[in-house]
Design a protein around this motif. Structure first.
Motif, PDB file in Angstrom:
ATOM      1  N   VAL A 160     -52.426 -39.501  14.131  1.00 52.35           N
ATOM      2  CA  VAL A 160     -53.658 -39.390  13.355  1.00 52.35           C
ATOM      3  C   VAL A 160     -53.597 -38.013  12.699  1.00 52.35           C
ATOM      4  N   SER A 161     -53.359 -37.988  11.383  1.00 48.00           N
ATOM      5  CA  SER A 161     -53.177 -36.711  10.690  1.00 48.00           C
ATOM      6  C   SER A 161     -54.476 -36.154  10.140  1.00 48.00           C
ATOM      7  N   SER A 162     -55.499 -37.007  10.007  1.00 47.59           N
ATOM      8  CA  SER A 162     -56.777 -36.553   9.441  1.00 47.59           C
ATOM      9  C   SER A 162     -57.884 -37.468   9.938  1.00 47.59           C
ATOM     10  N   VAL A 163     -59.026 -36.858  10.249  1.00 46.39           N
ATOM     11  CA  VAL A 163     -60.193 -37.639  10.673  1.00 46.39           C
ATOM     12  C   VAL A 163     -61.025 -38.050   9.462  1.00 46.39           C
ATOM     13  N   THR A 164     -61.166 -37.126   8.482  1.00 50.23           N
ATOM     14  CA  THR A 164     -61.925 -37.424   7.266  1.00 50.23           C
ATOM     15  C   THR A 164     -61.169 -36.906   6.058  1.00 50.23           C
ATOM     16  N   PRO A 165     -60.587 -37.781   5.242  1.00 51.67           N
ATOM     17  CA  PRO A 165     -60.535 -39.240   5.412  1.00 51.67           C
ATOM     18  C   PRO A 165     -59.613 -39.608   6.565  1.00 51.67           C
ATOM     19  N   PHE A 166     -59.798 -40.802   7.095  1.00 48.48           N
ATOM     20  CA  PHE A 166     -59.046 -41.232   8.265  1.00 48.48           C
ATOM     21  C   PHE A 166     -57.657 -41.671   7.831  1.00 48.48           C
ATOM     22  N   ARG A 167     -56.640 -40.963   8.387  1.00 54.41           N
ATOM     23  CA  ARG A 167     -55.261 -41.287   8.039  1.00 54.41           C
ATOM     24  C   ARG A 167     -54.459 -41.479   9.326  1.00 54.41           C
ATOM     25  N   VAL A 168     -53.781 -42.619   9.422  1.00 57.30           N
ATOM     26  CA  VAL A 168     -53.037 -42.986  10.624  1.00 57.30           C
ATOM     27  C   VAL A 168     -51.630 -43.420  10.227  1.00 57.30           C
ATOM     28  N   TYR A 169     -50.636 -42.971  11.001  1.00 58.71           N
ATOM     29  CA  TYR A 169     -49.241 -43.328  10.770  1.00 58.71           C
ATOM     30  C   TYR A 169     -48.613 -43.824  12.067  1.00 58.71           C
ATOM     31  N   VAL A 170     -47.562 -44.633  11.938  1.00 53.28           N
ATOM     32  CA  VAL A 170     -46.729 -45.009  13.075  1.00 53.28           C
ATOM     33  C   VAL A 170     -45.284 -44.673  12.717  1.00 53.28           C
ATOM     34  N   TYR A 171     -44.552 -44.150  13.678  1.00 54.63           N
ATOM     35  CA  TYR A 171     -43.167 -43.768  13.402  1.00 54.63           C
ATOM     36  C   TYR A 171     -42.300 -45.022  13.343  1.00 54.63           C
ATOM     37  N   HIS A 172     -41.307 -44.975  12.435  1.00 58.40           N
ATOM     38  CA  HIS A 172     -40.489 -46.175  12.217  1.00 58.40           C
ATOM     39  C   HIS A 172     -39.598 -46.471  13.415  1.00 58.40           C
ATOM     40  N   GLN A 173     -39.334 -45.467  14.254  1.00 57.69           N
ATOM     41  CA  GLN A 173     -38.513 -45.666  15.432  1.00 57.69           C
ATOM     42  C   GLN A 173     -39.365 -45.518  16.688  1.00 57.69           C
ATOM     43  N   GLY A 174     -38.902 -46.158  17.742  1.00 52.44           N
ATOM     44  CA  GLY A 174     -39.535 -46.091  19.048  1.00 52.44           C
ATOM     45  C   GLY A 174     -38.577 -46.737  20.026  1.00 52.44           C
ATOM     46  N   PHE A 175     -39.106 -47.175  21.166  1.00 50.72           N
ATOM     47  CA  PHE A 175     -38.208 -47.684  22.200  1.00 50.72           C
ATOM     48  C   PHE A 175     -38.804 -48.909  22.893  1.00 50.72           C
ATOM     49  N   ALA A 176     -37.905 -49.808  23.274  1.00 52.64           N
ATOM     50  CA  ALA A 176     -38.230 -50.808  24.285  1.00 52.64           C
ATOM     51  C   ALA A 176     -37.803 -50.214  25.623  1.00 52.64           C
ATOM     52  N   THR A 220     -53.948 -36.447   0.034  1.00 51.92           N
ATOM     53  CA  THR A 220     -53.395 -37.640   0.677  1.00 51.92           C
ATOM     54  C   THR A 220     -52.086 -38.059   0.023  1.00 51.92           C
ATOM     55  N   ARG A 221     -52.047 -38.030  -1.295  1.00 53.57           N
ATOM     56  CA  ARG A 221     -50.808 -38.420  -1.968  1.00 53.57           C
ATOM     57  C   ARG A 221     -49.667 -37.465  -1.610  1.00 53.57           C
ATOM     58  N   GLU A 222     -49.962 -36.172  -1.498  1.00 55.77           N
ATOM     59  CA  GLU A 222     -48.927 -35.214  -1.107  1.00 55.77           C
ATOM     60  C   GLU A 222     -48.458 -35.487   0.320  1.00 55.77           C
ATOM     61  N   GLU A 223     -49.391 -35.790   1.206  1.00 57.36           N
ATOM     62  CA  GLU A 223     -49.028 -36.077   2.591  1.00 57.36           C
ATOM     63  C   GLU A 223     -48.165 -37.329   2.678  1.00 57.36           C
ATOM     64  N   LEU A 224     -48.539 -38.356   1.928  1.00 51.87           N
ATOM     65  CA  LEU A 224     -47.746 -39.587   1.919  1.00 51.87           C
ATOM     66  C   LEU A 224     -46.334 -39.334   1.404  1.00 51.87           C
ATOM     67  N   SER A 225     -46.193 -38.416   0.471  1.00 52.01           N
ATOM     68  CA  SER A 225     -44.877 -38.152  -0.119  1.00 52.01           C
ATOM     69  C   SER A 225     -43.938 -37.447   0.848  1.00 52.01           C
ATOM     70  N   ARG A 226     -44.477 -36.798   1.883  1.00 47.95           N
ATOM     71  CA  ARG A 226     -43.631 -36.085   2.845  1.00 47.95           C
ATOM     72  C   ARG A 226     -43.715 -36.718   4.239  1.00 47.95           C
ATOM     73  N   SER A 227     -44.028 -38.006   4.299  1.00 46.52           N
ATOM     74  CA  SER A 227     -44.229 -38.663   5.593  1.00 46.52           C
ATOM     75  C   SER A 227     -42.923 -38.992   6.302  1.00 46.52           C
ATOM     76  N   GLY A 228     -41.782 -38.890   5.634  1.00 49.88           N
ATOM     77  CA  GLY A 228     -40.497 -39.078   6.295  1.00 49.88           C
ATOM     78  C   GLY A 228     -40.398 -40.428   6.964  1.00 49.88           C
ATOM     79  N   GLY A 229     -40.122 -40.408   8.276  1.00 47.56           N
ATOM     80  CA  GLY A 229     -39.980 -41.656   9.023  1.00 47.56           C
ATOM     81  C   GLY A 229     -41.290 -42.262   9.472  1.00 47.56           C
ATOM     82  N   PHE A 230     -42.414 -41.660   9.111  1.00 42.46           N
ATOM     83  CA  PHE A 230     -43.721 -42.217   9.475  1.00 42.46           C
ATOM     84  C   PHE A 230     -44.154 -43.239   8.427  1.00 42.46           C
ATOM     85  N   ARG A 231     -44.674 -44.350   8.900  1.00 39.41           N
ATOM     86  CA  ARG A 231     -45.183 -45.412   8.030  1.00 39.41           C
ATOM     87  C   ARG A 231     -46.715 -45.357   8.056  1.00 39.41           C
TER      88      ARG A 231
END
Length: 775
Positions: free
Chosen positions: A181-197, A364-375
């Motif tokens: 959760v990168s921001s509360v207002t506005p609310f911005r949420v990301y999930v990393y493209h990698q993880g584990f089973a 927000t657009r700048e943050e999205l542009s540098r989100s890397g592996g975060f979706r």
């Protein structure tokens, strides 16, 4: 300009090293104290003082209020509160409500104790997990062996056990997702493209489902399985998704459902996080939160959110050949991408020459542009998808959704929920029907309320207030603060359930408000009223709970009056649900209070035994063995002989009872046996032998003196009303014991002890030498 970072909390090198390595050394130096920093990396949750000076140029890796997700019991309640609101919007269970069906049921102690007992009674085949509310790494988690024995204190919860998990190579697994959760207002949420089973270390099936190495996937637990060839195994998402495709599954469809469950879970925390930031004076622009969310996938490939972890472990848990190298690469990349996304290595900018609306969109657009592996999940590729799940979008959420959608979005409309209004000449008065609170609105708030409840959208209300300000202010008013005031006021009322977003025509099942789930469903009341007889006493027992009724049924049957009519006026013995546990009341006096279900059979017997004696009688809390083929003869086993009585009853095919009432002329009546009633003759008194200091010694049986027997007997005897024995009663008991065969018996030798006992009973006493076996 050099900036300083601080690392604190429950620190370890493994938790810190990726963060420290990701910072630009040309810009950052380690701070010398916890007060002098521009970036704080804290493992665990810091105190409120850490948030006093956060802002756009001073950031910390936590958001106040995150515990609505990271405390297990609060996570469930938060999602259920969101589900209640959406169900109220849809006026029934519609498509949006069904999207929130991704959490196993949770019962939080102590407030949900009786709800759990009712659920366990209604679903006897279901299994449950006992979990500490605020532990991590699998500590304290176990399957519930008996619902009656669950702890009632506030540190525990019970979670529904999902019986049919999807398995990988025969083993249960849980997906670990990294969510930001990168921001509360506005609310911005990301999930990393990698993880584990994360795989369990033993195969999963019904026979070994109670083995922690089979049903738990926590690496800290499975690392203890020394018999497993690979105790801790992590499979990264690339390999996991490739394996799914090999099995013929649609991995994209599964991860789309996972993304939706994760986004909705985070939305449940949006307003609590905002409110907590406001309460402690934290600027949310300086806060972000990385969480580890665990999802179980069932055999139908449905994802279930199990828990949300604060400061997820960044240690490398798996061995090099079982995913450890990939694990290190993923976790290092995760933290590096996080540092880039939140802008820690970016130069500090001056004041932007933009309107507030342009700033929200540009940032927000700048943050999205540098989100890397975060979706990005929220606002996501379809921002309007999640707006109905907010109590009400804040103005920043709204303008961002409109900008990213590239088209106008319909303004949300509001409806009354728990508030009733009274309109006077001066103002609007609101009454909270849920909490009983009363408030008076000022002039501006009254206009907002009246227009909103008549169907006007937030911007239409703001236009009215703006028009009014044009006639009352000297210069032109600033539109953004007025719009923000309207949106924030309506969102605060929605957060308090005064208002709720109105549903549109394409959603809802048309069942009306009565279809919405109650805040707290009422527990069913099932009264049992029956008469019990214990010795000289009769009482009318009443209970209000079906789980309790079933649990104490075996005890009730042994005291139940079936043949003779009972008097109309009897002492009342009531057992009622308390908060938590059960309370027993006899004729208006509390006997025991707030005891767990597992304690109520014992409490009932103790109460009945205290009531059993009449004048001159002695009640004895001891086990009774009714010998087959020896009419009227019993053997008494003193307290503490549970193992002895069970082994002897099995060896001799004896029926077990409990409790004796010794009356005048040495007459003895059983209190609670399968065949209560009638006098009997006690042939022998058996005392369980304590374990000898020398483990090679086996004492089968040894005769006891009267004094030795009385030491064991007096604590389990009482007179009228449960009082200690009088002098006369003590003398009577001593004389009665003196006429019995009294033996110390080793319950580790039930076969040999049974032979001695059988001889005692058949011969009616006599002299027997004690037997000793040398090991």
């Amino acid at each position: 300009m050099t900036r300083h970072y601080w690392m604190g909390g429950n620190r370890s090198y493994e938790q810190d090293r990726f963060f420290e390595a990701s910072l630009d050394k040309a810009q950052w130096q380690r701070a010398k104290s916890a007060e002098d920093w521009q970036a704080c990396w804290y493992t665990g949750m810091p105190g409120p003082e850490y948030f006093e000076k956060v802002g756009p140029e001073r950031k910390i890796n936590h958001i106040p209020g995150n515990n609505v997700l990271t405390v297990k019991s609060r996570l469930y309640r938060s999602v259920m509160d969101l589900k209640d609101r959406v169900q109220r919007q849809e006026k029934g269970v519609g498509p949006r409500t069904r999207r929130l069906d991704f959490m196993p049921h949770v019962y939080s102690m102590p407030e949900d104790y009786h709800y759990f007992q009712q659920a366990a009674w209604e679903n006897p085949e279901k299994r449950w997990l006992l979990k500490p509310k605020n532990a991590s790494k699998g500590k304290g988690i176990r399957l519930v062996d008996d619902p009656a024995n669950v702890p009632m204190d506030a540190s525990w919860l019970i979670q529904e056990y999902l019986e049919h998990p999807h398995t990988m190579h025969g083993r249960k697994y849980v997906l670990r997702l990294y969510v930001l959760v990168s921001s509360v207002t506005p609310f911005r949420v990301y999930v990393y493209h990698q993880g584990f089973a994360k795989l369990a270390s033993l195969p999963y099936n019904d026979e070994n489902a109670s083995n922690p190495y089979s049903y738990l996937t926590n690496p800290d637990i499975n690392a203890l399985n020394l018999e497993a060839e690979v105790p801790v195994e992590f499979v990264d998402f690339d390999r996991y998704r490739a394996w799914l495709r090999e099995q013929g599954h649609d991995d994209q469809a599964l991860f789309a459902r996972i993304d939706d469950a994760v986004a909705l879970t985070c939305l449940a925390a949006q307003e609590p996080m905002r409110e907590r930031c406001r309460a402690i004076g934290a600027d949310p622009r300086g806060c972000y939160e990385l969480m580890g969310i665990d999802c179980l996938i069932d055999e139908d490939l449905k994802p279930w959110v199990l828990e949300c972890n604060l400061s997820p472990s960044l240690e490398v848990c798996a061995g090099p050949e079982s995913g450890g190298r990939i694990e290190e690469t993923i976790k290092g990349g995760l933290v590096a991408d996080l540092v880039e996304l939140v802008g820690l290595n970016r130069p500090i900018k001056g004041e932007p020459d933009q309107s507030p609306e342009q700033q929200v969109i540009q940032q927000t657009r700048e943050e999205l542009s540098r989100s890397g592996g975060f979706r990005n999940l929220i606002p996501g590729v379809a921002p309007s998808r999640y707006l109905p799940y907010m109590a009400l979008p804040r103005l920043e959420d709204w303008v961002l959704a409109q900008s990213l959608s590239g088209k106008p979005l319909p303004q949300p409309a509001m409806e009354r929920w728990v508030a009733e209004e009274m309109v006077t000449d001066e103002q609007v008065l609101l009454y909270d029907t849920r909490l009983g609170h009363f408030s008076a609105l000022n002039e501006t708030a009254s206009v907002i309320w009246l227009m909103a409840t008549e169907g006007a959208g937030p911007d239409a209300i703001a236009s009215t207030l703006l028009e009014s300000a044009l006639h009352t202010q000297a210069g032109p008013p600033d539109a953004w603060p007025i719009r923000q005031q309207v949106w924030d006021t309506l969102a605060d009322w929605a957060g308090n359930r005064f208002l709720v977003q109105a549903s549109d025509s394409q959603f809802g099942d048309g069942q009306g408000e009565q279809a919405a789930r109650e805040e707290r469903p009422q527990l069913p009341v099932t009264w049992l009223s029956t008469v019990l007889q214990s010795g000289r006493a009769m009482v009318r027992l009443q209970v209000d709970s079906m789980p309790l009724r079933e649990y104490i049924h075996p005890m009730i049957e042994r005291f139940h009056v079936t043949e003779h009519p009972a008097p109309d006026s009897l002492p009342e013995l009531c057992i009622v649900r308390d908060a938590p546990g059960y309370t027993m009341i006899l004729d208006g006096e509390v006997v025991v209070s707030r005891r767990p279900l597992s304690a109520m059979s014992e409490a009932l017997f103790t109460c009945l035994m205290r009531e059993a004696p009449g004048p001159g009688d002695i009640a004895m809390d001891a086990s009774v063995l009714l010998m087959p083929g020896v009419a009227g003869q019993t053997v008494m086993v003193a307290a503490g002989g549970q193992g002895l009585q069970e082994s002897l009853s099995s060896a001799l095919q004896a029926t077990i009872g409990r409790g004796l009432l010794l009356g005048a002329y040495d007459r003895v009546e059983p209190l609670a046996t399968p065949a209560t009633g009638g006098s009997c003759f006690v042939s022998a008194i058996l005392i369980p032998a304590p374990l000898p200091q020398n483990p090679t010694t086996r004492i089968v049986a040894r005769r006891l003196t009267v004094g030795e027997v009385l030491q064991h007997m007096l604590p389990i005897c009482c007179g009228v009303g449960g009082r200690p024995l009088s002098a006369g009663e003590f003398t009577a008991l001593s004389s009665w014991v003196e006429a019995r065969e009294c033996w110390l018996v080793d319950c580790r030798e039930p076969g040999a002890a049974a032979e001695v006992l059988e001889n005692i009973v058949k011969t009616g006493g006599g002299h027997h030498d004690f037997a000793r076996l040398e090991g």
